[in-house]
Scaffold this motif. Structure first.
Motif, PDB file in Angstrom:
ATOM      1  N   GLY A 284       0.799  -1.219   0.000  1.00 46.55           N
ATOM      2  CA  GLY A 284       0.000   0.000   0.000  1.00 46.55           C
ATOM      3  C   GLY A 284       0.823   1.256   0.000  1.00 46.55           C
ATOM      4  N   GLU A 285       2.140   1.149   0.257  1.00 45.47           N
ATOM      5  CA  GLU A 285       3.007   2.323   0.249  1.00 45.47           C
ATOM      6  C   GLU A 285       3.368   2.705  -1.195  1.00 45.47           C
ATOM      7  OE1 GLU A 285       5.419   1.981   4.490  1.00 45.47           O
ATOM      8  OE2 GLU A 285       6.371   1.273   2.632  1.00 45.47           O
ATOM      9  N   SER A 286       3.871   3.908  -1.365  1.00 44.50           N
ATOM     10  CA  SER A 286       4.329   4.392  -2.673  1.00 44.50           C
ATOM     11  C   SER A 286       5.796   4.809  -2.557  1.00 44.50           C
ATOM     12  CB  SER A 286       3.467   5.571  -3.144  1.00 44.50           C
ATOM     13  OG  SER A 286       2.117   5.188  -3.271  1.00 44.50           O
ATOM     14  N   PRO A 287       6.696   3.845  -2.517  1.00 38.31           N
ATOM     15  CA  PRO A 287       8.116   4.173  -2.328  1.00 38.31           C
ATOM     16  C   PRO A 287       8.712   4.866  -3.546  1.00 38.31           C
ATOM     17  CG  PRO A 287       7.869   1.856  -2.851  1.00 38.31           C
ATOM     18  CD  PRO A 287       6.475   2.395  -2.682  1.00 38.31           C
ATOM     19  N   GLN A 288       9.752   5.645  -3.321  1.00 39.10           N
ATOM     20  CA  GLN A 288      10.461   6.339  -4.400  1.00 39.10           C
ATOM     21  C   GLN A 288      11.902   5.847  -4.466  1.00 39.10           C
ATOM     22  OE1 GLN A 288      10.171  10.565  -3.881  1.00 39.10           O
ATOM     23  NE2 GLN A 288       7.991  10.634  -4.429  1.00 39.10           N
ATOM     24  N   TYR A 289      12.405   5.755  -5.695  1.00 40.57           N
ATOM     25  CA  TYR A 289      13.778   5.301  -5.909  1.00 40.57           C
ATOM     26  C   TYR A 289      14.491   6.274  -6.848  1.00 40.57           C
ATOM     27  CZ  TYR A 289      12.184   0.903  -3.870  1.00 40.57           C
ATOM     28  OH  TYR A 289      11.670  -0.038  -3.031  1.00 40.57           O
ATOM     29  N   THR A 290      15.770   6.444  -6.616  1.00 44.56           N
ATOM     30  CA  THR A 290      16.618   7.256  -7.495  1.00 44.56           C
ATOM     31  C   THR A 290      17.521   6.318  -8.289  1.00 44.56           C
ATOM     32  OG1 THR A 290      16.628   9.065  -5.895  1.00 44.56           O
ATOM     33  CG2 THR A 290      18.318   9.100  -7.609  1.00 44.56           C
ATOM     34  N   VAL A 291      17.454   6.423  -9.617  1.00 44.11           N
ATOM     35  CA  VAL A 291      18.245   5.559 -10.492  1.00 44.11           C
ATOM     36  C   VAL A 291      19.185   6.436 -11.318  1.00 44.11           C
ATOM     37  CG1 VAL A 291      18.168   3.788 -12.290  1.00 44.11           C
ATOM     38  CG2 VAL A 291      16.306   3.953 -10.617  1.00 44.11           C
ATOM     39  N   PHE A 292      20.477   6.113 -11.306  1.00 45.01           N
ATOM     40  CA  PHE A 292      21.432   6.922 -12.053  1.00 45.01           C
ATOM     41  C   PHE A 292      22.699   6.121 -12.336  1.00 45.01           C
ATOM     42  CE2 PHE A 292      22.055   7.538  -7.556  1.00 45.01           C
ATOM     43  CZ  PHE A 292      23.427   7.503  -7.371  1.00 45.01           C
ATOM     44  N   PHE A 293      23.537   6.678 -13.224  1.00 41.43           N
ATOM     45  CA  PHE A 293      24.844   6.105 -13.524  1.00 41.43           C
ATOM     46  C   PHE A 293      25.899   6.758 -12.638  1.00 41.43           C
ATOM     47  CE2 PHE A 293      24.447   3.114 -16.747  1.00 41.43           C
ATOM     48  CZ  PHE A 293      23.657   3.549 -17.809  1.00 41.43           C
ATOM     49  N   ALA A 294      26.879   5.961 -12.245  1.00 45.54           N
ATOM     50  CA  ALA A 294      28.069   6.484 -11.576  1.00 45.54           C
ATOM     51  C   ALA A 294      29.261   6.213 -12.480  1.00 45.54           C
ATOM     52  CB  ALA A 294      28.268   5.806 -10.224  1.00 45.54           C
ATOM     53  N   ALA A 295      30.088   7.237 -12.687  1.00 39.22           N
ATOM     54  CA  ALA A 295      31.285   7.088 -13.519  1.00 39.22           C
ATOM     55  C   ALA A 295      32.463   6.698 -12.633  1.00 39.22           C
ATOM     56  CB  ALA A 295      31.591   8.397 -14.250  1.00 39.22           C
ATOM     57  N   LEU A 296      33.145   5.616 -12.994  1.00 38.32           N
ATOM     58  CA  LEU A 296      34.259   5.100 -12.207  1.00 38.32           C
ATOM     59  C   LEU A 296      35.520   5.021 -13.050  1.00 38.32           C
ATOM     60  CD1 LEU A 296      32.447   2.079 -10.498  1.00 38.32           C
ATOM     61  CD2 LEU A 296      32.705   4.389  -9.599  1.00 38.32           C
ATOM     62  N   SER A 297      36.650   4.985 -12.382  1.00 33.03           N
ATOM     63  CA  SER A 297      37.936   4.749 -13.030  1.00 33.03           C
ATOM     64  C   SER A 297      38.555   3.491 -12.439  1.00 33.03           C
ATOM     65  CB  SER A 297      38.888   5.932 -12.823  1.00 33.03           C
ATOM     66  OG  SER A 297      40.182   5.603 -13.297  1.00 33.03           O
ATOM     67  N   THR A 298      38.810   2.506 -13.295  1.00 33.46           N
ATOM     68  CA  THR A 298      39.472   1.289 -12.834  1.00 33.46           C
ATOM     69  C   THR A 298      40.989   1.428 -12.903  1.00 33.46           C
ATOM     70  OG1 THR A 298      39.352   0.338 -15.062  1.00 33.46           O
ATOM     71  CG2 THR A 298      37.538  -0.148 -13.548  1.00 33.46           C
ATOM     72  N   ASP A 299      41.461   2.569 -13.449  1.00 27.08           N
ATOM     73  CA  ASP A 299      42.898   2.797 -13.564  1.00 27.08           C
ATOM     74  C   ASP A 299      43.445   3.597 -12.388  1.00 27.08           C
ATOM     75  OD1 ASP A 299      42.246   3.378 -17.003  1.00 27.08           O
ATOM     76  OD2 ASP A 299      43.038   1.535 -16.124  1.00 27.08           O
ATOM     77  N   GLN A 300      42.568   4.304 -11.689  1.00 19.25           N
ATOM     78  CA  GLN A 300      42.996   5.153 -10.579  1.00 19.25           C
ATOM     79  C   GLN A 300      42.063   4.932  -9.394  1.00 19.25           C
ATOM     80  OE1 GLN A 300      43.167   9.866  -9.342  1.00 19.25           O
ATOM     81  NE2 GLN A 300      42.889   9.328 -11.482  1.00 19.25           N
ATOM     82  N   VAL A 301      42.620   4.618  -8.243  1.00 12.90           N
ATOM     83  CA  VAL A 301      41.829   4.347  -7.044  1.00 12.90           C
ATOM     84  C   VAL A 301      41.499   5.662  -6.349  1.00 12.90           C
ATOM     85  CG1 VAL A 301      41.752   3.168  -4.822  1.00 12.90           C
ATOM     86  CG2 VAL A 301      42.947   2.116  -6.750  1.00 12.90           C
ATOM     87  N   PRO A 302      40.208   5.994  -6.208  1.00 14.65           N
ATOM     88  CA  PRO A 302      39.853   7.213  -5.466  1.00 14.65           C
ATOM     89  C   PRO A 302      40.123   7.019  -3.983  1.00 14.65           C
ATOM     90  CG  PRO A 302      37.891   5.972  -5.997  1.00 14.65           C
ATOM     91  CD  PRO A 302      39.022   5.263  -6.683  1.00 14.65           C
ATOM     92  N   GLU A 303      40.240   8.110  -3.259  1.00 12.53           N
ATOM     93  CA  GLU A 303      40.449   8.046  -1.816  1.00 12.53           C
ATOM     94  C   GLU A 303      39.173   8.489  -1.113  1.00 12.53           C
ATOM     95  OE1 GLU A 303      43.815  10.383  -0.777  1.00 12.53           O
ATOM     96  OE2 GLU A 303      45.149   9.396  -2.221  1.00 12.53           O
ATOM     97  N   ILE A 304      38.554   7.581  -0.366  1.00  8.66           N
ATOM     98  CA  ILE A 304      37.324   7.896   0.362  1.00  8.66           C
ATOM     99  C   ILE A 304      37.581   7.719   1.853  1.00  8.66           C
ATOM    100  CG2 ILE A 304      34.891   7.321   0.693  1.00  8.66           C
ATOM    101  CD1 ILE A 304      34.791   6.322  -2.138  1.00  8.66           C
TER     102      ILE A 304
END
Length: 362
Positions: A284-304
């Motif tokens: 009975g709920e009406s949930p919302q979702y956000t769908v998108f692309f994320a751009a990644l680099s497999t040659d360079q490791v980001p720092e998080i």
């Protein structure tokens, strides 16, 4: 006598009208050929721009162990682009040679007609307005050789675009056959798609690009068979159109190679689909979702980094992403905060803060 003068007058007027029409057609073809040459120059510069972009990126990429894989990919792309250039120039020079044979065979001064001779992927620049007799009757003598050369160029460009080793993968398109017997355009399309209905090449990324090049050069070769004429000017127009087709195929191949490596300020070579939203919902709920692309680099490791809460741990997943794990979560509001750092192609760092609020229920 009056009737004779009237007949001569009408006949002369008809001849004059016919001559005017012929001159109008000639002027139209001269204008069209000039525009085709200009378009070919633009097409040539466009392809050369793709090469310049990749060369610039290769030069700007730092020389370090963390960039080795990227440098190797850029070098492979540049090698392929160089081979495309060599193949294209050979085809353009061959067609330029056919133009010179036509002009000389029509007793025209080739030196007077040629405005510039280029050593790059551009046709010779001609000024056909300087032709003394553009309607001179002459044919392309080596039309069969031209037809074969266009098909050979097609196959070379297709192999240069579809055959390569990328990381641990080896891609090959195998033998390319020419489709000569077909009942309709739909039948032709089906047969061409069948040629590339194999799994030995990178069909997910390259299939439709290879098919576009195939059709481009297939149609070019057909022009040699269907559109030959006995006029110097119209044959020169045909050869200029063929050179434009060659350059268009070159542009497709170079643009596709450029697309395999990023040439912006930041390097990304992989797209991942992300869907954000609740995983447990009530009927009975009406949930919302956000769908998108994320751009990644497999040659360079980001720092998080995670600044809060102190019980958060971050692990790298070897594919350009991280997993954040919370341990010993207690009920209440939890504020996740941290930073993400990436480097551009010059090695300069850019850091952005990130945050997310979550609710932990008892």
């Amino acid at each position: 006598m009056k009737h004779l003068l009237l007949f001569i007058s009408i006949f002369g007027a008809q001849l004059c009208t016919a001559q005017q029409k012929a001159n109008s057609v000639t002027r139209t073809f001269l204008f069209m050929e000039e525009e085709i040459q200009k378009t070919s120059i633009i097409q040539s510069y466009r392809g050369s721009g793709f090469i310049a972009d990749v060369k610039s990126e290769y030069s700007a990429t730092p020389r370090g162990d963390e960039y080795t894989r990227k440098l190797e990919k850029l070098q492979l792309v540049l090698n392929k682009m160089d081979s495309v250039e060599i193949t294209t120039k050979a085809m353009l020079r061959y067609i330029d040679h056919l133009k010179m044979k036509l002009i000389a065979g029509a007793n025209e001064d080739t030196v007077n007609v040629i405005e510039s001779v280029n050593d790059d992927s551009r046709p010779y620049r001609l000024n056909l307005y300087k032709l003394k007799n553009p309607t001179y009757k002459i044919t392309i003598q080596d039309s069969i050789g031209l037809f074969r050369k266009l098909n050979q160029f097609r196959d070379k460009i297709l192999h240069l675009t579809g055959d390569y080793d990328w990381g641990t993968h080896s891609y090959r398109i195998g033998e390319i056959r020419s489709v000569r017997n077909y009942s309709s355009q739909s039948d032709l399309k089906n047969q061409v798609h069948e040629i590339f209905n194999i799994t030995t090449y990178n069909y997910r990324d390259d299939k439709y690009l290879l098919i576009d090049i195939y059709f481009q050069m297939h149609n070019a070769a057909l022009k040699v068979v269907n559109e030959r004429s006995k006029s110097l000017l119209t044959n020169l127009c045909l050869l200029s159109v063929l050179q434009q087709n060659v350059l268009a195929s070159r542009t497709l191949a170079l643009a596709h190679w450029k697309s395999k490596v990023s040439t912006g300020e930041y390097s990304f070579n992989k797209l991942v689909t992300i869907v954000n939203g609740p995983e447990i919902i009530k009927a009975g709920e009406s949930p919302q979702y956000t769908v998108f692309f994320a751009a990644l680099s497999t040659d360079q490791v980001p720092e998080i980094n995670v600044d809060s809460p102190p019980n958060a741990k971050m692990t790298y997943n070897q594919d350009g992403t991280y997993t954040l794990i919370l341990e010993g979560v207690q009920s209440g509001t939890i504020q996740l905060e941290g930073s993400l750092t990436i480097r551009n192609k010059s090695g300069i760092e850019r850091t952005e803060q990130w945050k997310k609020t979550i609710e932990a229920k008892p």
